[in-house]
Enzyme design. Sequence first.
Site, PDB file in Angstrom:
ATOM      1  N   ASP A 161       0.971  -1.069   0.073  1.00  0.00           N
ATOM      2  CA  ASP A 161       0.157  -0.006   0.006  1.00  0.00           C
ATOM      3  C   ASP A 161       0.956   1.449  -0.008  1.00  0.00           C
ATOM      4  O   ASP A 161       1.738   1.426   0.915  1.00  0.00           O
ATOM      5  CB  ASP A 161      -0.751  -0.157   1.194  1.00  0.00           C
ATOM      6  CG  ASP A 161      -1.786   1.103   1.402  1.00  0.00           C
ATOM      7  OD1 ASP A 161      -1.608   1.974   0.660  1.00  0.00           O
ATOM      8  OD2 ASP A 161      -2.618   1.050   2.447  1.00  0.00           O
ATOM      9  N   ILE A 162       0.915   1.973  -0.953  1.00  0.00           N
ATOM     10  CA  ILE A 162       1.658   3.144  -1.230  1.00  0.00           C
ATOM     11  C   ILE A 162       1.596   4.076  -0.132  1.00  0.00           C
ATOM     12  O   ILE A 162       2.350   5.017   0.093  1.00  0.00           O
ATOM     13  CB  ILE A 162       1.426   3.813  -2.424  1.00  0.00           C
ATOM     14  CG1 ILE A 162       2.876   4.644  -3.060  1.00  0.00           C
ATOM     15  CG2 ILE A 162       0.325   4.806  -2.729  1.00  0.00           C
ATOM     16  CD1 ILE A 162       2.949   5.075  -4.629  1.00  0.00           C
ATOM     17  N   ASN A 165      -7.232  12.288 -11.020  1.00  0.00           N
ATOM     18  CA  ASN A 165      -7.783  12.453 -12.281  1.00  0.00           C
ATOM     19  C   ASN A 165      -7.765  13.885 -12.729  1.00  0.00           C
ATOM     20  O   ASN A 165      -7.050  14.761 -11.753  1.00  0.00           O
ATOM     21  CB  ASN A 165      -9.513  12.201 -12.164  1.00  0.00           C
ATOM     22  CG  ASN A 165      -9.897  13.001 -10.683  1.00  0.00           C
ATOM     23  OD1 ASN A 165      -9.789  13.938 -10.515  1.00  0.00           O
ATOM     24  ND2 ASN A 165     -10.412  12.135  -9.711  1.00  0.00           N
ATOM     25  N   GLY A 191      -9.700   3.678  -5.865  1.00  0.00           N
ATOM     26  CA  GLY A 191      -8.600   3.245  -6.075  1.00  0.00           C
ATOM     27  C   GLY A 191      -7.258   3.854  -5.314  1.00  0.00           C
ATOM     28  O   GLY A 191      -7.609   4.369  -3.870  1.00  0.00           O
ATOM     29  N   VAL A 192      -6.270   4.203  -5.947  1.00  0.00           N
ATOM     30  CA  VAL A 192      -4.932   4.693  -5.008  1.00  0.00           C
ATOM     31  C   VAL A 192      -5.196   6.016  -4.483  1.00  0.00           C
ATOM     32  O   VAL A 192      -4.766   6.370  -3.606  1.00  0.00           O
ATOM     33  CB  VAL A 192      -3.670   4.338  -5.537  1.00  0.00           C
ATOM     34  CG1 VAL A 192      -3.538   5.150  -6.983  1.00  0.00           C
ATOM     35  CG2 VAL A 192      -2.750   4.605  -4.769  1.00  0.00           C
ATOM     36  N   ASP A 193      -5.961   6.638  -5.371  1.00  0.00           N
ATOM     37  CA  ASP A 193      -6.370   8.246  -5.150  1.00  0.00           C
ATOM     38  C   ASP A 193      -7.346   8.238  -3.794  1.00  0.00           C
ATOM     39  O   ASP A 193      -7.025   8.994  -2.927  1.00  0.00           O
ATOM     40  CB  ASP A 193      -7.034   8.755  -6.401  1.00  0.00           C
ATOM     41  CG  ASP A 193      -7.351  10.231  -6.433  1.00  0.00           C
ATOM     42  OD1 ASP A 193      -6.541  11.006  -5.642  1.00  0.00           O
ATOM     43  OD2 ASP A 193      -7.996  10.554  -7.420  1.00  0.00           O
ATOM     44  N   SER A 252      -2.927   4.404 -14.134  1.00  0.00           N
ATOM     45  CA  SER A 252      -3.776   4.146 -15.201  1.00  0.00           C
ATOM     46  C   SER A 252      -4.178   2.501 -15.337  1.00  0.00           C
ATOM     47  O   SER A 252      -5.089   2.179 -16.101  1.00  0.00           O
ATOM     48  CB  SER A 252      -3.439   4.576 -16.583  1.00  0.00           C
ATOM     49  OG  SER A 252      -3.457   5.981 -16.830  1.00  0.00           O
ATOM     50  N   GLY A 295      -5.804   0.750 -13.142  1.00  0.00           N
ATOM     51  CA  GLY A 295      -6.949   0.317 -12.371  1.00  0.00           C
ATOM     52  C   GLY A 295      -8.292   0.673 -13.151  1.00  0.00           C
ATOM     53  O   GLY A 295      -8.443   0.259 -14.467  1.00  0.00           O
ATOM     54  N   TYR A 304      -8.392   3.204 -14.936  1.00  0.00           N
ATOM     55  CA  TYR A 304      -8.460   3.606 -16.374  1.00  0.00           C
ATOM     56  C   TYR A 304      -7.992   2.726 -17.496  1.00  0.00           C
ATOM     57  O   TYR A 304      -7.837   2.792 -18.588  1.00  0.00           O
ATOM     58  CB  TYR A 304      -7.429   4.630 -16.514  1.00  0.00           C
ATOM     59  CG  TYR A 304      -7.933   6.018 -15.925  1.00  0.00           C
ATOM     60  CD1 TYR A 304      -9.144   6.334 -15.481  1.00  0.00           C
ATOM     61  CD2 TYR A 304      -7.141   7.192 -15.995  1.00  0.00           C
ATOM     62  CE1 TYR A 304      -9.763   7.575 -15.029  1.00  0.00           C
ATOM     63  CE2 TYR A 304      -7.393   8.523 -15.289  1.00  0.00           C
ATOM     64  CZ  TYR A 304      -8.902   8.459 -14.919  1.00  0.00           C
ATOM     65  OH  TYR A 304      -8.954   9.868 -14.473  1.00  0.00           O
TER      66      TYR A 304
HETATM   67  N1  AR6 Z   1      -1.109   1.439  -2.878  1.00  0.00           N
HETATM   68  C1  AR6 Z   1      -0.893   1.322  -4.296  1.00  0.00           C
HETATM   69  N2  AR6 Z   1      -1.212   0.748  -5.385  1.00  0.00           N
HETATM   70  C2  AR6 Z   1      -2.851   0.948  -5.379  1.00  0.00           C
HETATM   71  C3  AR6 Z   1      -3.603   0.937  -4.087  1.00  0.00           C
HETATM   72  C4  AR6 Z   1      -2.707   1.356  -2.764  1.00  0.00           C
HETATM   73  N3  AR6 Z   1      -3.312   1.839  -1.512  1.00  0.00           N
HETATM   74  N4  AR6 Z   1      -4.773   1.185  -4.150  1.00  0.00           N
HETATM   75  C5  AR6 Z   1      -5.010   0.698  -5.372  1.00  0.00           C
HETATM   76  N5  AR6 Z   1      -3.664   0.610  -5.929  1.00  0.00           N
HETATM   77  P1  AR6 Z   1      -6.441   3.286  -9.934  1.00  0.00           P
HETATM   78  P2  AR6 Z   1      -6.141   4.602 -12.603  1.00  0.00           P
HETATM   79  C6  AR6 Z   1      -3.416   0.299  -7.705  1.00  0.00           C
HETATM   80  O1  AR6 Z   1      -7.679   2.806 -10.482  1.00  0.00           O
HETATM   81  O2  AR6 Z   1      -6.253   3.539 -13.263  1.00  0.00           O
HETATM   82  C7  AR6 Z   1      -9.243   6.821  -9.556  1.00  0.00           C
HETATM   83  O3  AR6 Z   1     -10.783   7.333  -8.928  1.00  0.00           O
HETATM   84  C8  AR6 Z   1      -4.404  -0.515  -8.358  1.00  0.00           C
HETATM   85  O4  AR6 Z   1      -4.317  -1.902  -8.148  1.00  0.00           O
HETATM   86  O5  AR6 Z   1      -6.158   3.701  -8.709  1.00  0.00           O
HETATM   87  O6  AR6 Z   1      -5.019   5.543 -12.881  1.00  0.00           O
HETATM   88  C9  AR6 Z   1      -8.867   8.526  -9.856  1.00  0.00           C
HETATM   89  O7  AR6 Z   1      -9.343   9.590  -9.090  1.00  0.00           O
HETATM   90  C10 AR6 Z   1      -3.859  -0.158  -9.870  1.00  0.00           C
HETATM   91  O8  AR6 Z   1      -2.792  -1.169 -10.180  1.00  0.00           O
HETATM   92  O9  AR6 Z   1      -5.789   4.441 -11.178  1.00  0.00           O
HETATM   93  C11 AR6 Z   1      -9.258   8.599 -11.166  1.00  0.00           C
HETATM   94  O10 AR6 Z   1     -10.273   8.917 -11.533  1.00  0.00           O
HETATM   95  C12 AR6 Z   1      -3.314   1.231  -9.825  1.00  0.00           C
HETATM   96  O11 AR6 Z   1      -3.264   1.402  -8.184  1.00  0.00           O
HETATM   97  C13 AR6 Z   1      -8.955   7.281 -11.498  1.00  0.00           C
HETATM   98  O12 AR6 Z   1      -9.300   6.262 -10.500  1.00  0.00           O
HETATM   99  C14 AR6 Z   1      -3.926   2.338 -10.278  1.00  0.00           C
HETATM  100  O13 AR6 Z   1      -5.335   2.079 -10.334  1.00  0.00           O
HETATM  101  C15 AR6 Z   1      -7.384   6.782 -12.102  1.00  0.00           C
HETATM  102  O14 AR6 Z   1      -7.446   5.575 -12.550  1.00  0.00           O
END
Ligand code: AR6
Length: 178
Positions: free
Chosen positions: A14-15, A28, A36-38, A125, A127, A129
């Site tokens: 977890d970052i 975004n 997600g991570v955001d 991107s 997750g 995206y």
């Molecule tokens: N630590 C590290 N990586 C993580 C964590 C965490 N705690 N949680 C999820 N991931 P995503 P995107 C990974 O969807 O595709 C948001 O709603 C996850 O497994 O977070 O760039 C934003 O607001 C995946 O491999 O980001 C945007 O609207 C990676 O993080 C949109 O999602 C990216 O997944 C961005 O989509």
Amino acid sequence: MTNPENYIKVIKGDITKIKVDAIVNAANTHLAGGGGVDGAIHKAGGKTILEECREIIKRDGCCIPGNAVITNAGDLPAKYVIHAVGPVWQGGNSGEKTLLESAYLSSLRIAEKHGLKSVSFPNISTGVYSFPKEQAAVIAINTVKRFLENLDFEMNIIFVCFDDLNYSLYIRMLELMD
Ligand code: AR6
């Protein structure tokens, strides 16, 4: 830097828990928080991060795909959060690869400008995206490697993978680099 591969690591986790100069967020265009991570970063970091994001949006309008901005890290162990906006995958013919490379490069340039010595990246991107994970990993690793080669100070990069597939892809690709 010579031998940039010596400065690149991959971990699964977890970052929000990583103590580095900056963690990168997969944000975004409105820097509005999300899932997600955001979502995890804003939840763990508290409201000061979102407040600074809102000020940036008020000033700049939005953060376009391929760009990044830096804010405080609130309650997180990191010192800063770099919010990078990756592309939404639309099939691969809409400039997604260039935009993903640019999201990594913009983050790295900000880190360089601030003299940061350690930066953690999530798999931008891949997750919500929907960017294909293997292609995204190739872009992420190659972009970071090329950037470090031309950097005139030492910067450590940690790829923090959250899911098994991303973790195994990065492990395999980074071993291949040796
Ligand atoms: N630590 C590290 N990586 C993580 C964590 C965490 N705690 N949680 C999820 N991931 P995503 P995107 C990974 O969807 O595709 C948001 O709603 C996850 O497994 O977070 O760039 C934003 O607001 C995946 O491999 O980001 C945007 O609207 C990676 O993080 C949109 O999602 C990216 O997944 C961005 O989509």
